[in-house]
Every structure is written in structure tokens, then in C-alpha cells.
Scaffold this motif. Sequence first.
Motif, PDB file in Angstrom:
ATOM      1  N   VAL A  57       0.831  -1.197   0.000  1.00 37.87           N
ATOM      2  CA  VAL A  57       0.000   0.000   0.000  1.00 37.87           C
ATOM      3  C   VAL A  57       0.873   1.258   0.000  1.00 37.87           C
ATOM      4  O   VAL A  57       0.611   2.219  -0.728  1.00 37.87           O
ATOM      5  N   ALA A  58       1.922   1.267   0.822  1.00 36.95           N
ATOM      6  CA  ALA A  58       2.798   2.435   0.896  1.00 36.95           C
ATOM      7  C   ALA A  58       3.457   2.722  -0.445  1.00 36.95           C
ATOM      8  O   ALA A  58       3.513   3.874  -0.897  1.00 36.95           O
ATOM      9  N   LYS A  59       3.957   1.684  -1.084  1.00 32.31           N
ATOM     10  CA  LYS A  59       4.619   1.866  -2.381  1.00 32.31           C
ATOM     11  C   LYS A  59       3.642   2.405  -3.421  1.00 32.31           C
ATOM     12  O   LYS A  59       3.953   3.319  -4.184  1.00 32.31           O
ATOM     13  N   GLY A  60       2.433   1.855  -3.440  1.00 33.83           N
ATOM     14  CA  GLY A  60       1.423   2.336  -4.372  1.00 33.83           C
ATOM     15  C   GLY A  60       0.958   3.741  -4.045  1.00 33.83           C
ATOM     16  O   GLY A  60       0.656   4.533  -4.944  1.00 33.83           O
ATOM     17  N   ALA A  61       0.892   4.057  -2.744  1.00 37.95           N
ATOM     18  CA  ALA A  61       0.443   5.384  -2.325  1.00 37.95           C
ATOM     19  C   ALA A  61       1.389   6.468  -2.817  1.00 37.95           C
ATOM     20  O   ALA A  61       0.962   7.546  -3.229  1.00 37.95           O
ATOM     21  N   VAL A  62       2.679   6.198  -2.769  1.00 32.31           N
ATOM     22  CA  VAL A  62       3.666   7.155  -3.252  1.00 32.31           C
ATOM     23  C   VAL A  62       3.545   7.311  -4.769  1.00 32.31           C
ATOM     24  O   VAL A  62       3.544   8.425  -5.300  1.00 32.31           O
ATOM     25  N   ALA A  63       3.406   6.191  -5.464  1.00 35.64           N
ATOM     26  CA  ALA A  63       3.371   6.222  -6.925  1.00 35.64           C
ATOM     27  C   ALA A  63       2.079   6.830  -7.469  1.00 35.64           C
ATOM     28  O   ALA A  63       2.096   7.583  -8.445  1.00 35.64           O
ATOM     29  N   LEU A  64       0.950   6.505  -6.838  1.00 36.37           N
ATOM     30  CA  LEU A  64      -0.345   6.885  -7.393  1.00 36.37           C
ATOM     31  C   LEU A  64      -0.928   8.164  -6.811  1.00 36.37           C
ATOM     32  O   LEU A  64      -1.685   8.863  -7.480  1.00 36.37           O
ATOM     33  N   ASP A  65      -0.578   8.478  -5.569  1.00 36.49           N
ATOM     34  CA  ASP A  65      -1.258   9.587  -4.910  1.00 36.49           C
ATOM     35  C   ASP A  65      -0.310  10.607  -4.305  1.00 36.49           C
ATOM     36  O   ASP A  65      -0.748  11.539  -3.646  1.00 36.49           O
ATOM     37  N   GLY A  66       0.994  10.424  -4.511  1.00 37.72           N
ATOM     38  CA  GLY A  66       1.950  11.399  -4.023  1.00 37.72           C
ATOM     39  C   GLY A  66       2.042  11.502  -2.514  1.00 37.72           C
ATOM     40  O   GLY A  66       2.406  12.546  -1.974  1.00 37.72           O
ATOM     41  N   ILE A  67       1.731  10.415  -1.803  1.00 39.38           N
ATOM     42  CA  ILE A  67       1.804  10.417  -0.344  1.00 39.38           C
ATOM     43  C   ILE A  67       3.240  10.726   0.089  1.00 39.38           C
ATOM     44  O   ILE A  67       4.205  10.199  -0.464  1.00 39.38           O
ATOM     45  N   THR A  68       3.379  11.587   1.097  1.00 35.91           N
ATOM     46  CA  THR A  68       4.712  12.016   1.531  1.00 35.91           C
ATOM     47  C   THR A  68       5.113  11.492   2.901  1.00 35.91           C
ATOM     48  O   THR A  68       6.248  11.680   3.331  1.00 35.91           O
ATOM     49  N   HIS A  69       4.199  10.902   3.640  1.00 37.30           N
ATOM     50  CA  HIS A  69       4.542  10.267   4.904  1.00 37.30           C
ATOM     51  C   HIS A  69       3.462   9.260   5.251  1.00 37.30           C
ATOM     52  O   HIS A  69       2.391   9.250   4.642  1.00 37.30           O
ATOM     53  N   MET A  70       3.743   8.407   6.214  1.00 41.81           N
ATOM     54  CA  MET A  70       2.792   7.368   6.607  1.00 41.81           C
ATOM     55  C   MET A  70       2.727   7.288   8.124  1.00 41.81           C
ATOM     56  O   MET A  70       3.743   7.417   8.810  1.00 41.81           O
ATOM     57  N   VAL A  71       1.518   7.110   8.641  1.00 38.74           N
ATOM     58  CA  VAL A  71       1.297   6.973  10.078  1.00 38.74           C
ATOM     59  C   VAL A  71       0.803   5.562  10.360  1.00 38.74           C
ATOM     60  O   VAL A  71      -0.166   5.105   9.753  1.00 38.74           O
ATOM     61  N   LEU A  72       1.489   4.869  11.254  1.00 39.62           N
ATOM     62  CA  LEU A  72       1.106   3.514  11.646  1.00 39.62           C
ATOM     63  C   LEU A  72       0.455   3.567  13.013  1.00 39.62           C
ATOM     64  O   LEU A  72       1.072   3.985  13.991  1.00 39.62           O
ATOM     65  N   THR A  73      -0.801   3.156  13.070  1.00 38.90           N
ATOM     66  CA  THR A  73      -1.514   3.184  14.334  1.00 38.90           C
ATOM     67  C   THR A  73      -2.435   1.983  14.430  1.00 38.90           C
ATOM     68  O   THR A  73      -2.682   1.287  13.447  1.00 38.90           O
ATOM     69  N   THR A  74      -2.931   1.731  15.613  1.00 44.17           N
ATOM     70  CA  THR A  74      -3.839   0.614  15.860  1.00 44.17           C
ATOM     71  C   THR A  74      -4.378   0.759  17.261  1.00 44.17           C
ATOM     72  O   THR A  74      -4.014   1.697  17.992  1.00 44.17           O
ATOM     73  N   GLY A  75      -5.260  -0.135  17.647  1.00 46.29           N
ATOM     74  CA  GLY A  75      -5.597  -0.235  19.058  1.00 46.29           C
ATOM     75  C   GLY A  75      -4.398  -0.789  19.804  1.00 46.29           C
ATOM     76  O   GLY A  75      -3.360  -1.097  19.204  1.00 46.29           O
ATOM     77  N   THR A  76      -4.521  -0.920  21.108  1.00 46.08           N
ATOM     78  CA  THR A  76      -3.396  -1.415  21.903  1.00 46.08           C
ATOM     79  C   THR A  76      -3.524  -2.917  22.103  1.00 46.08           C
ATOM     80  O   THR A  76      -4.408  -3.366  22.832  1.00 46.08           O
ATOM     81  N   PRO A  77      -2.676  -3.710  21.455  1.00 48.38           N
ATOM     82  CA  PRO A  77      -2.730  -5.157  21.656  1.00 48.38           C
ATOM     83  C   PRO A  77      -2.180  -5.544  23.018  1.00 48.38           C
ATOM     84  O   PRO A  77      -1.462  -4.771  23.653  1.00 48.38           O
ATOM     85  N   LYS A  78      -2.519  -6.729  23.462  1.00 44.95           N
ATOM     86  CA  LYS A  78      -2.018  -7.206  24.740  1.00 44.95           C
ATOM     87  C   LYS A  78      -0.526  -7.505  24.623  1.00 44.95           C
ATOM     88  O   LYS A  78      -0.032  -7.888  23.574  1.00 44.95           O
TER      89      LYS A  78
END
Length: 265
Positions: A57-78
Motif C-alpha cells: 500500500v505504501a509503495k502504491g500510495a507514493v506512486a499513485l497519490d503522491g503520499i509524503t509520509h505514513m502513520v502507523l496506528t492501531t488499538g493497543t494489543p495485549k
Amino acid sequence: MRDAELINELQTKGARLIDPSAGHENRKKTCPFCAIGQSLAAGRTIAHNTPAQLAEVAKGAVALDGITHMVLTTGTPKGPDRGAQVRADSARAIKAAVALPIQAQCEPPEDDIWHQRMFDAGVDTLGMHLEAVTHAVRARIMPDKASVPLEKYFSSSVAAVKVFRRGQVSTYILAGLGDSAAAILDMAESLVAIGVYPFVMPFVPISGTPLESHLAPSAAFMASILHPLSQMTVAGGMQARDTKAAAANAARALPYPPMEKLRHA
């Protein structure tokens, strides 16, 4: 993955949930403003995104939509790492696929060694979000998250700043949940002193959450915080524009990064 499917994956301009199903064990303990899990329940995402999927997804996001940064988040796993392991694994895979600045967001891991591990894996900036700053509001709004004391957030932040450097560790504070402007500014001053950038955001209720009818803070209340806050961050040698990842969206969303620019000039 077809282009249309890939574009659909580019949620919130580069932000990506690793695991929408992760989180605290039930709604009685979760933060009542949190909407994590809604996209999963609505069938708009999958239960777990693997590092390889995120890299694609990140690679495609840069190529297709010009994304300049990425944020990784989620709920808190055990687990004692509180999600640091999956952030590190995901960042490593993404950086192997594309040169993209990454911010990881997690709760303070029990062992501070995870800050170095995330950095070594390719995480550029770290967010450990307080949301509320006083004990009473934390206990009322986020009963499970409040089990991690403020002292742990501070000690973990000090350790993280040593790894990521000043201004590259941040926290979000939601104004309007019950904390006074004075309490928020006191906390912000303490955070700036240790090198943590405090993003103070107005609370905006999300439909479908227990706080969906909670009023957002007034413009006057936000102004009473953001004007002195911009003075603090500039005086502390930090500006939103200097954050390696995640600053661009925040700068568009908040009025005080432009205030910082004016005060810095």
C-alpha cells in the motif's frame, strides 16, 4: 492488487491501521471517543494488515497519490511491548519497499528498549498520545488507558527523545473532554521541556461512539490554549513543520503552526 483497490486502501492521506480489531477488552474500558473498529464492523477494512500488505500500500500510495509520509496506528494489543513490535515489523517492511517517512503511534512500552528497536526498523517519529492530562479526566474518559500512569508516559517520553531526538516525539491532547485550559498548558509546558511536541486538538465527536453528542470546545477556549502554546513551542525550539512525519496533516488542521511561523520570523 488493482489500482482502484489500492487507492481505496489509502485511508486518511497515508495513515493506516495495522489491526483495527486490537484494543482494550470491552467498550466499558475503551475510550468512549474512539472509533477504532468501526471500519472493520462496516466491512471497509480487514482484521489485520500484514507488514507485506502495508508495504504494498505504501509503495502504491507514493506512486499513485503522491503520499509524503505514513502513520502507523492501531488499538493497543495485549503484551508488554504495547504494540511496538508490530510497528517495528511494519516499518521495516515499508522502508524495504519505499523511502517514506513513518510515524508510529503506540502507548509507552514497558521496556524502553523498544524505542531504539522501532527507530532501527525505520520509524522516523513517535507519537504516544495522552488525550487527557488530569487524573480525574483520564479515569473518567479512558479508564483502561489511565492504568498507564502519567509518570510512565513522561519517563518513556524522555527515553524516546534520546532516540528520536527533540521534536520528533509527540503527543496528542484533546481539548474539550474536561481538562481546563490551564491544566492543558501546564502539561504542554512540561512536555516541551523534555522535547515532546504537544499537538492540542479540539475534541470532535464521532458518530456511533458514546461521546457522539458531546459538545466540541468553543473557539474562545481553543484560542486561550493555542496562542500561548505557540509561544511555548517556538521558545522550546520546536515547530510542527520540522517533524519528519505526520506534521503535514497537523499543520493543515491546526491554527498554531502558522502562529509558530509568525512568532519565529
